[in-house]
Structures are given as structure tokens and as C-alpha cells.
Scaffold this active site. Structure first.
Site, PDB file in Angstrom:
ATOM      1  N   GLN A 170       4.635   5.879  -1.809  1.00 38.51           N
ATOM      2  CA  GLN A 170       5.761   5.240  -2.503  1.00 38.51           C
ATOM      3  C   GLN A 170       6.764   6.250  -3.052  1.00 38.51           C
ATOM      4  O   GLN A 170       7.903   5.889  -3.340  1.00 38.51           O
ATOM      5  CB  GLN A 170       5.240   4.357  -3.645  1.00 38.51           C
ATOM      6  CG  GLN A 170       4.453   3.153  -3.138  1.00 38.51           C
ATOM      7  CD  GLN A 170       3.854   2.373  -4.284  1.00 38.51           C
ATOM      8  OE1 GLN A 170       2.804   2.721  -4.791  1.00 38.51           O
ATOM      9  NE2 GLN A 170       4.550   1.319  -4.710  1.00 38.51           N
ATOM     10  N   CYS A 228       4.439  -5.314  -6.607  1.00 41.80           N
ATOM     11  CA  CYS A 228       4.490  -3.947  -6.070  1.00 41.80           C
ATOM     12  C   CYS A 228       5.784  -3.288  -6.527  1.00 41.80           C
ATOM     13  O   CYS A 228       6.842  -3.900  -6.434  1.00 41.80           O
ATOM     14  CB  CYS A 228       4.432  -3.991  -4.537  1.00 41.80           C
ATOM     15  SG  CYS A 228       4.442  -2.350  -3.781  1.00 41.80           S
ATOM     16  N   LEU A 229       5.671  -2.057  -6.993  1.00 42.32           N
ATOM     17  CA  LEU A 229       6.870  -1.330  -7.434  1.00 42.32           C
ATOM     18  C   LEU A 229       7.828  -1.088  -6.269  1.00 42.32           C
ATOM     19  O   LEU A 229       9.012  -0.853  -6.489  1.00 42.32           O
ATOM     20  CB  LEU A 229       6.470  -0.005  -8.085  1.00 42.32           C
ATOM     21  CG  LEU A 229       5.638  -0.150  -9.374  1.00 42.32           C
ATOM     22  CD1 LEU A 229       5.136   1.213  -9.837  1.00 42.32           C
ATOM     23  CD2 LEU A 229       6.436  -0.834 -10.478  1.00 42.32           C
ATOM     24  N   HIS A 279      -4.861  -2.439  -2.637  1.00 45.52           N
ATOM     25  CA  HIS A 279      -3.390  -2.475  -2.523  1.00 45.52           C
ATOM     26  C   HIS A 279      -2.853  -1.048  -2.294  1.00 45.52           C
ATOM     27  O   HIS A 279      -2.001  -0.839  -1.421  1.00 45.52           O
ATOM     28  CB  HIS A 279      -2.819  -3.095  -3.812  1.00 45.52           C
ATOM     29  CG  HIS A 279      -1.330  -3.066  -3.954  1.00 45.52           C
ATOM     30  ND1 HIS A 279      -0.561  -4.218  -3.971  1.00 45.52           N
ATOM     31  CD2 HIS A 279      -0.466  -2.035  -4.116  1.00 45.52           C
ATOM     32  CE1 HIS A 279       0.714  -3.878  -4.124  1.00 45.52           C
ATOM     33  NE2 HIS A 279       0.808  -2.561  -4.229  1.00 45.52           N
ATOM     34  N   GLU A 280      -3.373  -0.078  -3.048  1.00 46.15           N
ATOM     35  CA  GLU A 280      -2.901   1.312  -2.908  1.00 46.15           C
ATOM     36  C   GLU A 280      -3.342   1.913  -1.578  1.00 46.15           C
ATOM     37  O   GLU A 280      -2.586   2.670  -0.949  1.00 46.15           O
ATOM     38  CB  GLU A 280      -3.410   2.184  -4.061  1.00 46.15           C
ATOM     39  CG  GLU A 280      -3.082   1.712  -5.468  1.00 46.15           C
ATOM     40  CD  GLU A 280      -1.640   1.333  -5.698  1.00 46.15           C
ATOM     41  OE1 GLU A 280      -0.764   1.762  -4.927  1.00 46.15           O
ATOM     42  OE2 GLU A 280      -1.383   0.574  -6.646  1.00 46.15           O
ATOM     43  N   GLY A 297      -0.633   1.053 -10.770  1.00 48.18           N
ATOM     44  CA  GLY A 297      -1.102   1.925  -9.700  1.00 48.18           C
ATOM     45  C   GLY A 297       0.088   2.483  -8.936  1.00 48.18           C
ATOM     46  O   GLY A 297       1.192   1.934  -9.022  1.00 48.18           O
ATOM     47  N   HIS A 303      -0.980   1.015   1.057  1.00 47.69           N
ATOM     48  CA  HIS A 303       0.217   1.882   1.083  1.00 47.69           C
ATOM     49  C   HIS A 303      -0.034   3.143   1.902  1.00 47.69           C
ATOM     50  O   HIS A 303       0.822   3.567   2.683  1.00 47.69           O
ATOM     51  CB  HIS A 303       0.617   2.302  -0.337  1.00 47.69           C
ATOM     52  CG  HIS A 303       1.409   1.293  -1.109  1.00 47.69           C
ATOM     53  ND1 HIS A 303       2.619   0.795  -0.683  1.00 47.69           N
ATOM     54  CD2 HIS A 303       1.166   0.693  -2.306  1.00 47.69           C
ATOM     55  CE1 HIS A 303       3.089  -0.060  -1.596  1.00 47.69           C
ATOM     56  NE2 HIS A 303       2.221  -0.149  -2.587  1.00 47.69           N
TER      57      HIS A 303
HETATM   58  O1  GNR Z   1       1.986  -2.468 -10.914  1.00 53.52           O
HETATM   59  C1  GNR Z   1       1.392  -3.063 -10.013  1.00 53.52           C
HETATM   60  N1  GNR Z   1       0.765  -4.226 -10.269  1.00 53.52           N
HETATM   61  C2  GNR Z   1      -0.081  -4.868  -9.392  1.00 53.52           C
HETATM   62  C3  GNR Z   1      -0.440  -6.171  -9.662  1.00 53.52           C
HETATM   63  C4  GNR Z   1      -1.314  -6.847  -8.842  1.00 53.52           C
HETATM   64  C5  GNR Z   1      -1.840  -6.215  -7.723  1.00 53.52           C
HETATM   65  C6  GNR Z   1      -1.476  -4.918  -7.426  1.00 53.52           C
HETATM   66  C7  GNR Z   1      -0.601  -4.249  -8.246  1.00 53.52           C
HETATM   67  S1  GNR Z   1      -0.176  -2.607  -7.895  1.00 53.52           S
HETATM   68  C8  GNR Z   1       1.397  -2.509  -8.634  1.00 53.52           C
HETATM   69  C9  GNR Z   1       1.951  -1.110  -8.566  1.00 53.52           C
HETATM   70  C10 GNR Z   1       2.181  -0.735  -7.120  1.00 53.52           C
HETATM   71  O2  GNR Z   1       3.097  -1.129  -6.460  1.00 53.52           O
HETATM   72  N2  GNR Z   1       1.273   0.016  -6.573  1.00 53.52           N
HETATM   73  O3  GNR Z   1       1.387   0.326  -5.274  1.00 53.52           O
HETATM   74 NI    NI Z   2       2.466  -1.275  -4.350  1.00 54.82          NI
END
Ligand code: GNR
Ligand code: NI
Length: 168
Positions: A51, A92-93, A134-135, A46, A138
Site C-alpha cells: 500500500q 481498506c485505506l 486482508h493484509e 493494519g 495486499h
Molecule cells: O483499517 C482497516 N480496517 C479494517 C477493517 C476490517 C477489515 C480489515 C481492515 S484493514 C484496514 C486497513 C487496511 O487497509 N489494511 O490493508
Molecule cells: Ni487494506
């Protein structure tokens, strides 16, 4: 298409609240294409526009292994359907190299616009529900590290700042 740079914690730009998109025009579809390319290249599932330093409410997600299920959520709104919390090891990236358990509601209903600008509503569970939440964090300037203890967050911050100084 272009790969865009992903901001990393503790970059203060990650704390910006994204504004709603008012027209899904070619500027937004170009952003979406770049976000997918950037997410796939980074092996993420995601990505939120925040980001890549664009502060508009755009999310891309693909949980498949072969880029076969790209999903777009513009101006998403969620309603919690099952408030029972489930813990999941999130990454998270923007917080590279760290994984920690975060508790979130298990089932949510999302309403959003797709890449054609059409509104849709869908009930999500499992990893898709986790990833969307999670997104959406952000887009609100929030990161998964905000759910951790101050000590853990500080340790992650120090390690990432050290790595960022090394690269600079
Ligand atoms: O790649 C991602 N893996 C992930 C694993 C568990 C819960 C959420 C994520 S999102 C993350 C990519 C990212 O940072 N999205 O904002
Ligand atoms: Ni993230």
C-alpha cells in the site's frame, strides 16, 4: 520516521506481488516504523507494504486503541485451522470510504518473522485473523473489492476515480 503516501484503488501498483524479505536489516526496520506512523495517522488497524508502494512481504497491525499492541509480520505464511467462513464488514485505506462484507476462514495459524528477524508461530482468530488475511491479500496484489460483484467493484472504481481526478 515519515508518513508515506497510501496508494488507492484502482492504482495498478496495488496489483504487484510482494517478494520475500531476505534480511531484516535497518532498511526494513525503517520501513516498519514508517508503516506504523502512516497507519496510525490514517486511523487504520493494519497496513501492508504494497500500500506504500514497497513490494516486499511486510505487514503491520495494531488493533488496540492507544498504539499499545504493534504487531509485525514479515514473510507470513498461513494455514487455515477452522475453514468455516465468517462474514465481516471490511474497509481498506486503499479503498477509502467503502465498507463491504467479505467472508474468510475464522481461525488461521501464521508463521512469520518479527521485527528482530526471529521466526514465530501463532494461532489467530477474530479481527486479528481477518486483518492478517486482508493484509496478506495486499501482498499478493489482491484487494477486498475483488470479492465483490463486478457491478459493485465498478461502482467503487468510478467513484474513486472521480475523486482522484478532482484532487489532481
Ligand atoms: O483499517 C482497516 N480496517 C479494517 C477493517 C476490517 C477489515 C480489515 C481492515 S484493514 C484496514 C486497513 C487496511 O487497509 N489494511 O490493508
Ligand atoms: Ni487494506
Amino acid at each position: 520516521m515519515a508518513i508515506r503516501q497510501i496508494l488507492e484503488f484502482p492504482d495498478p501498483r496495488l496489483r504487484t506481488r510482494a517478494a520475500a524479505v531476505d534480511v531484516v536489516d535497518s532498511r526494513i526496520t525503517k520501513l516498519i516504523d514508517d508503516m506504523f506512523e502512516t497507519m496510525y495517522e490514517a486511523n487504520g488497524i493494519g497496513l501492508a507494504a504494497t500500500q506504500v508502494d514497497v513490494h516486499e512481504q511486510v505487514i503491520v497491525i495494531d488493533l488496540s486503541n492507544n498504539k499499545e499492541n504493534p504487531r509485525v509480520f514479515i514473510n507470513p505464511k498461513i494455514e487455515v485451522i477452522d475453514p468455516e467462513l465468517d462474514g465481516f464488514e471490511e474497509g481498506c485505506l486503499s479503498v477509502p470510504g467503502f465498507n463491504e462484507s467479505v467472508e474468510r476462514p475464522k481461525i488461521v495459524k501464521v508463521s512469520a518473522l518479527d521485527r528482530e528477524g526471529n521466526e514465530f508461530t501463532e494461532t489467530l482468530k477474530g479481527l486479528l485473523a481477518i486483518c492478517l488475511q486482508h493484509e496478506m491479500d495486499h501482498l499478493a496484489g489482491k484487494l477486498f473489492v475483488d470479492y465483490l460483484s463486478p457491478a459493485k467493484r465498478q461502482r467503487i472504481r468510478q467513484r474513486l476515480e472521480k475523486e482522484q481526478r478532482r484532487r489532481a
